[in-house]
Design a protein around this motif. Structure first.
Motif, short mmCIF file in Angstrom:
data_model
loop_
_atom_site.label_atom_id
_atom_site.label_comp_id
_atom_site.label_asym_id
_atom_site.label_seq_id
_atom_site.Cartn_x
_atom_site.Cartn_y
_atom_site.Cartn_z
N HIS A 100 0.01 -6.36 29.77
CA HIS A 100 0.02 -4.94 30.14
C HIS A 100 1.26 -4.59 30.97
O HIS A 100 1.80 -3.49 30.84
N PHE A 101 1.71 -5.52 31.80
CA PHE A 101 2.94 -5.26 32.55
C PHE A 101 4.13 -5.13 31.60
O PHE A 101 4.97 -4.23 31.76
N LEU A 102 4.24 -6.01 30.62
CA LEU A 102 5.34 -5.92 29.65
C LEU A 102 5.26 -4.64 28.83
O LEU A 102 6.28 -4.06 28.46
N ASP A 103 4.04 -4.18 28.54
CA ASP A 103 3.90 -2.90 27.83
C ASP A 103 4.48 -1.76 28.64
O ASP A 103 5.07 -0.83 28.08
N ARG A 104 4.31 -1.81 29.95
CA ARG A 104 4.78 -0.73 30.82
C ARG A 104 6.26 -0.87 31.17
O ARG A 104 6.84 0.07 31.72
N THR A 105 6.87 -2.02 30.88
CA THR A 105 8.26 -2.27 31.27
C THR A 105 9.04 -2.68 30.04
O THR A 105 9.19 -3.88 29.75
N PRO A 106 9.57 -1.73 29.26
CA PRO A 106 10.17 -2.07 27.97
C PRO A 106 11.43 -2.92 28.05
O PRO A 106 11.80 -3.55 27.07
N ASP A 107 12.14 -2.93 29.20
CA ASP A 107 13.35 -3.75 29.29
C ASP A 107 13.07 -5.13 29.89
O ASP A 107 14.00 -5.88 30.17
N ALA A 108 11.79 -5.46 30.11
CA ALA A 108 11.42 -6.78 30.61
C ALA A 108 11.21 -7.72 29.43
O ALA A 108 10.43 -7.43 28.53
N GLY A 109 11.92 -8.84 29.42
CA GLY A 109 11.78 -9.81 28.34
C GLY A 109 10.80 -10.91 28.66
O GLY A 109 10.20 -11.49 27.75
N VAL A 110 10.63 -11.24 29.96
CA VAL A 110 9.77 -12.36 30.37
C VAL A 110 8.98 -11.93 31.60
O VAL A 110 9.52 -11.24 32.48
N ALA A 111 7.72 -12.33 31.64
CA ALA A 111 6.89 -12.11 32.83
C ALA A 111 6.15 -13.40 33.13
O ALA A 111 5.51 -13.98 32.24
N GLY A 112 6.24 -13.84 34.38
CA GLY A 112 5.55 -15.06 34.80
C GLY A 112 4.51 -14.74 35.85
O GLY A 112 4.68 -13.82 36.65
N PRO A 113 3.42 -15.51 35.92
CA PRO A 113 2.34 -15.24 36.89
C PRO A 113 2.57 -15.98 38.20
O PRO A 113 3.52 -16.75 38.35
N GLN A 114 1.68 -15.73 39.15
CA GLN A 114 1.63 -16.52 40.36
C GLN A 114 0.74 -17.74 40.10
O GLN A 114 -0.39 -17.61 39.66
N LEU A 115 1.25 -18.93 40.34
CA LEU A 115 0.49 -20.16 40.16
C LEU A 115 -0.11 -20.60 41.48
O LEU A 115 0.48 -20.41 42.54
N LEU A 116 -1.30 -21.20 41.39
CA LEU A 116 -1.99 -21.71 42.57
C LEU A 116 -2.23 -23.20 42.41
O LEU A 116 -2.42 -23.71 41.30
N ASN A 117 -2.24 -23.90 43.53
CA ASN A 117 -2.63 -25.30 43.55
C ASN A 117 -4.15 -25.41 43.49
O ASN A 117 -4.87 -24.41 43.69
N PRO A 118 -4.67 -26.60 43.22
CA PRO A 118 -6.14 -26.74 43.15
C PRO A 118 -6.86 -26.31 44.42
O PRO A 118 -8.02 -25.89 44.36
N ASP A 119 -6.19 -26.41 45.58
CA ASP A 119 -6.84 -25.99 46.83
C ASP A 119 -6.70 -24.50 47.10
O ASP A 119 -7.11 -24.02 48.16
#
Length: 563
Positions: A100-119
């Motif tokens: 959905h973020f890429l849909d709203r941002t047409p000039d964005a080619g890549v989107a990465g998430p926030q990663l969490l550790n197991p804790d």
């Protein structure tokens, strides 16, 4: 259901892969691809038995991470592709948030998430492009505060708003297919590690933006643990930290990894049960969604048979026109950057290489006209275009997604044409002055209100029936990659310019041999700020002053032959 394909490359990670595939079900992606790189722990049987909906690819040998992902990238036609590690678990509609973020941002080619550790603690997942200093810091024993600081290329974590970055961590990120088709596949030379750095570097140079989209507020991605490679793979991966500095040493023109010629076929064949790669399509497949630049709600790729007419779009339509001859090295990348146009037209003047074949393979219409001069070639393109607007592009130029969006918006205005700045890249250096920047070009023309004067055969400018506007986003022009190209092209320009001056009635006087070259040098180096480019700016100013003298000598020869 999302228009998304998830690609997972696995090697002896059966249990982790099972958990990863189970976590994908809430996001309901359109398709899931698993590339099993020769596992011996039952991963293939597990996927076949427990996840029959998954597309399973089984090369006979371990192709590495980049080449393994390329197997699936060549087969999927989804609008977005998520590259996911098997040791990653997706929670709470995280992939939906990224799409959905890429849909709203047409000039964005890549989107990465926030990663969490197991804790539940934050794992660094947004980085700056590395250099030699960062490579050394990664190998040195540092205090955690230094290791996780901006000094080591880390962005601050924990915010809630998306922010622009250089590249995400390769564990999980979503890529727009239009960006893939513009820059090519992952470079298979990266067997393991750093392949996403190289990919994002090429996308940045092509004009795409890259974002980190924090999803810790209910959409976390958890990585249970790191999965080590086998001993044999570790030996192949040891040199990879040195590859961190490789993207920064590349030329300004990013290398194209062909979608039509997969590089993995030399390293391993697929098992008989794997689905074959699709044959060469008999249809035009635009490399990007046209609607994303006009704010349309539909973003799916449209497959249009060559024998049928194009689907009509609401609002004005535009043709991307290219004048070409013997441009096989540039034509495919040029046409991919014009994929947003409603029509792509190539005016060829008798190429002896693969220019025509490559242009047709990209879905462009090719017309032939013997070369007389550039002005008449462009007038022919205006006559052949079937749309209201024409956007001219040279084969060694590229259009960024941001410029494409600005062109789409300009089509609704009343001007007869638009000037577009041009960013020249010479010998790998992005020029800052000397007439090479902003180097405005009249390229976007309303077809019925523009024509070129055929008497001006070089450095031609369109004549408009009405006012002209200006755009702000530049065309990227990979002008001269080698000195030989520079000398060859300037010799041609000098001959053509001398002929144009002779036809206009200009004549050479003795003092011109000194005054005009000197004036040309100081105009470029001082008045047009060529000094901003340092030694290269001075060299180019002197070289063009020399070619001003060559032009005068050629003009004098024409005078003598006429008399």
């Amino acid at each position: 259901m999302l228009d998304l394909a998830v690609v997972i490359v696995s090697y002896n990670t059966c249990d982790l892969l099972r958990n990863c595939l189970r976590s994908l079900e809430p996001d309901a992606p359109a398709e899931v691809w698993v590339v099993d790189n020769g596992s011996r722990d039952g991963s293939r049987e597990m996927v076949s038995d427990e996840f029959p909906h998954v597309h399973l690819l089984c090369p006979e040998h371990n192709l590495g991470f980049a080449a393994g992902n390329n197997l699936a990238l060549e087969r999927t036609r989804a609008r977005y592709v998520c590259l996911l590690n098997p040791d990653t678990v997706v929670h709470d509609r995280a992939l939906t948030t990224l799409v959905h973020f890429l849909d709203r941002t047409p000039d964005a080619g890549v989107a990465g998430p926030q990663l969490l550790n197991p804790d539940g603690s934050y794992q660094h997942s947004a980085f700056r492009f590395p250099g030699l200093a960062q490579a050394l810091l990664d190998l040195a024993p540092l205090h955690p505060r230094l290791l996780n600081s901006a000094l080591n290329g880390r962005y601050r974590q924990g915010g809630a708003r998306p922010f622009e970055i250089d590249h995400p961590l390769g564990a999980c990120f979503v890529v727009r297919r239009a960006a893939i088709e513009q820059v090519g596949l992952l470079d298979p030379a990266f067997f393991m590690y750093c392949e996403e750095v190289d990919w994002c570097w090429r996308m940045k140079r092509a004009g795409w933006r890259i974002f980190a989209v924090p999803t810790a507020r209910g959409d976390p991605l958890r990585r249970p643990k790191y999965v080590a490679a086998s001993r044999g793979d570790v030996r192949r991966a040891v040199p990879q930290p040195l590859a961190l500095v490789r993207p920064l040493s590349r030329s300004a023109d990013p290398p194209a990894v062909s979608l039509a010629r997969p590089s993995w076929d030399r390293r391993g064949a697929l098992c008989p049960s794997c689905p074959p790669a699709p044959p060469k399509p008999a249809y035009r497949r635009p490399s990007g969604d046209l609607g994303q630049f006009a704010g349309e709600r539909s973003h799916r790729l449209r497959l249009e048979h060559r024998g049928r007419g194009r689907r009509m779009r609401a609002g004005p339509r535009v043709t991307g026109a290219v004048i070409a001859r013997d441009e096989e090295a540039n034509i495919a990348a040029c046409l991919r950057s014009l994929a947003w146009a409603d029509e792509r037209l190539v005016v060829d003047s008798g190429s002896h290489d693969q220019t025509v074949e490559l242009a047709r393979r990209c879905g462009a219409r090719v017309e032939f006209r013997p070369f007389t001069n550039f002005a008449e070639q462009r007038n022919a393109a205006l006559d052949w275009a079937e749309t209201e607007w024409v956007f001219f592009l040279d084969a060694d130029e590229r259009v960024s997604p941001r410029l494409a969006a600005e062109v789409r918006a300009a089509l609704l205005r009343e001007e007869a044409g638009f000037w577009v700045p041009r960013q020249n890249v010479i010998l790998g250096h992005r020029m800052r002055g000397g007439g090479w920047w902003p180097d405005k070009q009249l390229r976007l023309l309303r077809r019925e209100r523009a024509h070129y004067d055929p008497r001006q055969g070089v450095h031609e400018v369109a004549v408009l029936d009405g006012p002209a506007g200006e755009l702000t986003t530049p065309i990227v022009h990979y002008n001269y990659r080698r000195l030989g190209q520079l000398f060859t092209k300037q010799n041609h320009y000098a001959q053509q310019d001398a002929l144009d001056r002779f036809r206009r009635g200009e004549r050479v006087r003795p003092h011109h041999y000194v005054a005009q070259p000197v004036r040309a040098f100081f105009r470029r180096f001082l008045e047009w700020h060529g000094y901003r480019d340092g030694a290269l700016g001075m060299f180019l100013a002197g070289l063009l002053a020399w070619y001003e003298l060559v032009t005068l000598v050629q003009l004098r020869r024409l005078e003598r032959s006429a008399s």
